[in-house]
Design a protein around this motif. Sequence first.
Motif, PDB file in Angstrom:
ATOM      1  N   TYR A  26       0.836  -1.203   0.000  1.00 19.80           N
ATOM      2  CA  TYR A  26       0.000   0.000   0.000  1.00 19.80           C
ATOM      3  C   TYR A  26       0.865   1.245   0.000  1.00 19.80           C
ATOM      4  CZ  TYR A  26      -3.043   3.689   1.668  1.00 19.80           C
ATOM      5  OH  TYR A  26      -3.703   4.872   1.803  1.00 19.80           O
ATOM      6  N   TYR A  27       1.890   1.246   0.821  1.00 15.84           N
ATOM      7  CA  TYR A  27       2.767   2.407   0.926  1.00 15.84           C
ATOM      8  C   TYR A  27       3.483   2.685  -0.387  1.00 15.84           C
ATOM      9  CZ  TYR A  27       6.850   5.121   2.353  1.00 15.84           C
ATOM     10  OH  TYR A  27       7.823   6.067   2.436  1.00 15.84           O
ATOM     11  N   LYS A  40      -0.121   5.621  -7.475  1.00 15.48           N
ATOM     12  CA  LYS A  40       0.333   5.180  -8.796  1.00 15.48           C
ATOM     13  C   LYS A  40      -0.809   4.487  -9.528  1.00 15.48           C
ATOM     14  CE  LYS A  40       5.107   4.644  -7.460  1.00 15.48           C
ATOM     15  NZ  LYS A  40       6.232   3.752  -7.310  1.00 15.48           N
ATOM     16  N   ASN A  41      -0.767   4.557 -10.825  1.00 14.82           N
ATOM     17  CA  ASN A  41      -1.787   3.932 -11.648  1.00 14.82           C
ATOM     18  C   ASN A  41      -1.337   2.525 -12.005  1.00 14.82           C
ATOM     19  OD1 ASN A  41      -3.913   3.389 -13.276  1.00 14.82           O
ATOM     20  ND2 ASN A  41      -3.442   4.925 -14.825  1.00 14.82           N
ATOM     21  N   ALA A  42      -2.116   1.524 -11.624  1.00 14.96           N
ATOM     22  CA  ALA A  42      -1.753   0.133 -11.877  1.00 14.96           C
ATOM     23  C   ALA A  42      -1.782  -0.200 -13.369  1.00 14.96           C
ATOM     24  CB  ALA A  42      -2.683  -0.809 -11.123  1.00 14.96           C
ATOM     25  N   LYS A  43      -2.565   0.537 -14.154  1.00 11.15           N
ATOM     26  CA  LYS A  43      -2.638   0.270 -15.585  1.00 11.15           C
ATOM     27  C   LYS A  43      -1.308   0.525 -16.282  1.00 11.15           C
ATOM     28  CE  LYS A  43      -7.220   0.513 -17.452  1.00 11.15           C
ATOM     29  NZ  LYS A  43      -8.130   1.242 -18.313  1.00 11.15           N
ATOM     30  N   ASP A  44      -0.496   1.422 -15.730  1.00  9.59           N
ATOM     31  CA  ASP A  44       0.801   1.706 -16.331  1.00  9.59           C
ATOM     32  C   ASP A  44       1.740   0.511 -16.272  1.00  9.59           C
ATOM     33  OD1 ASP A  44      -0.059   4.256 -16.851  1.00  9.59           O
ATOM     34  OD2 ASP A  44       0.894   5.127 -15.075  1.00  9.59           O
ATOM     35  N   TYR A  45       1.500  -0.415 -15.352  1.00  9.74           N
ATOM     36  CA  TYR A  45       2.388  -1.551 -15.157  1.00  9.74           C
ATOM     37  C   TYR A  45       1.823  -2.863 -15.701  1.00  9.74           C
ATOM     38  CZ  TYR A  45       4.566   1.797 -12.099  1.00  9.74           C
ATOM     39  OH  TYR A  45       5.169   2.926 -11.609  1.00  9.74           O
ATOM     40  N   MET A  46       0.639  -2.824 -16.296  1.00  8.46           N
ATOM     41  CA  MET A  46       0.021  -4.022 -16.856  1.00  8.46           C
ATOM     42  C   MET A  46       0.424  -4.185 -18.316  1.00  8.46           C
ATOM     43  SD  MET A  46      -3.802  -4.028 -15.406  1.00  8.46           S
ATOM     44  CE  MET A  46      -4.163  -3.961 -13.695  1.00  8.46           C
ATOM     45  N   LEU A  47       0.464  -5.421 -18.765  1.00 10.30           N
ATOM     46  CA  LEU A  47       0.796  -5.703 -20.156  1.00 10.30           C
ATOM     47  C   LEU A  47      -0.473  -5.649 -21.008  1.00 10.30           C
ATOM     48  CD1 LEU A  47       3.411  -8.567 -19.861  1.00 10.30           C
ATOM     49  CD2 LEU A  47       3.787  -6.200 -20.497  1.00 10.30           C
ATOM     50  N   THR A  48      -0.858  -4.453 -21.363  1.00  8.58           N
ATOM     51  CA  THR A  48      -1.997  -4.261 -22.254  1.00  8.58           C
ATOM     52  C   THR A  48      -1.477  -4.086 -23.677  1.00  8.58           C
ATOM     53  OG1 THR A  48      -1.959  -1.881 -21.926  1.00  8.58           O
ATOM     54  CG2 THR A  48      -3.363  -3.149 -20.436  1.00  8.58           C
ATOM     55  N   LYS A  49      -2.392  -4.093 -24.635  1.00  9.03           N
ATOM     56  CA  LYS A  49      -1.994  -3.941 -26.031  1.00  9.03           C
ATOM     57  C   LYS A  49      -1.291  -2.603 -26.258  1.00  9.03           C
ATOM     58  CE  LYS A  49      -3.514  -4.488 -30.721  1.00  9.03           C
ATOM     59  NZ  LYS A  49      -2.178  -4.712 -31.178  1.00  9.03           N
ATOM     60  N   GLU A  50      -1.801  -1.554 -25.632  1.00  8.53           N
ATOM     61  CA  GLU A  50      -1.193  -0.229 -25.805  1.00  8.53           C
ATOM     62  C   GLU A  50       0.228  -0.201 -25.243  1.00  8.53           C
ATOM     63  OE1 GLU A  50      -4.234  -0.481 -24.099  1.00  8.53           O
ATOM     64  OE2 GLU A  50      -5.434  -0.161 -25.903  1.00  8.53           O
TER      65      GLU A  50
END
Length: 81
Positions: free
Chosen positions: A51-52, A57-67
């Motif tokens: 948590y700390y 931070k945005n978790a989407k920035d660290y996910m392997l998405t198509k973008e």
Amino acid sequence: MKPIHIITLIAFISSITSIICGFILDVDYSQKLIGFGVIGLFLIVFPLFSYYRWKGKNAKDYMLTKENLDKMRENQREKKI
């Protein structure tokens, strides 16, 4: 230091101390000391630390998405040139 950082540090030190005392001391409840130390690490210290560190931070920035995969490939092409 922030209060969450201090709480996490105290919980970490107490969990490690409990595990070490469980290994060193020759008492009937030494296995319980080790168990409580491990439970403390995984149920208290790890979530507090996560948590700390992830707060704000945005978790989407660290996910392997198509973008994100396309951005990584584009960066690799730019580095090769």
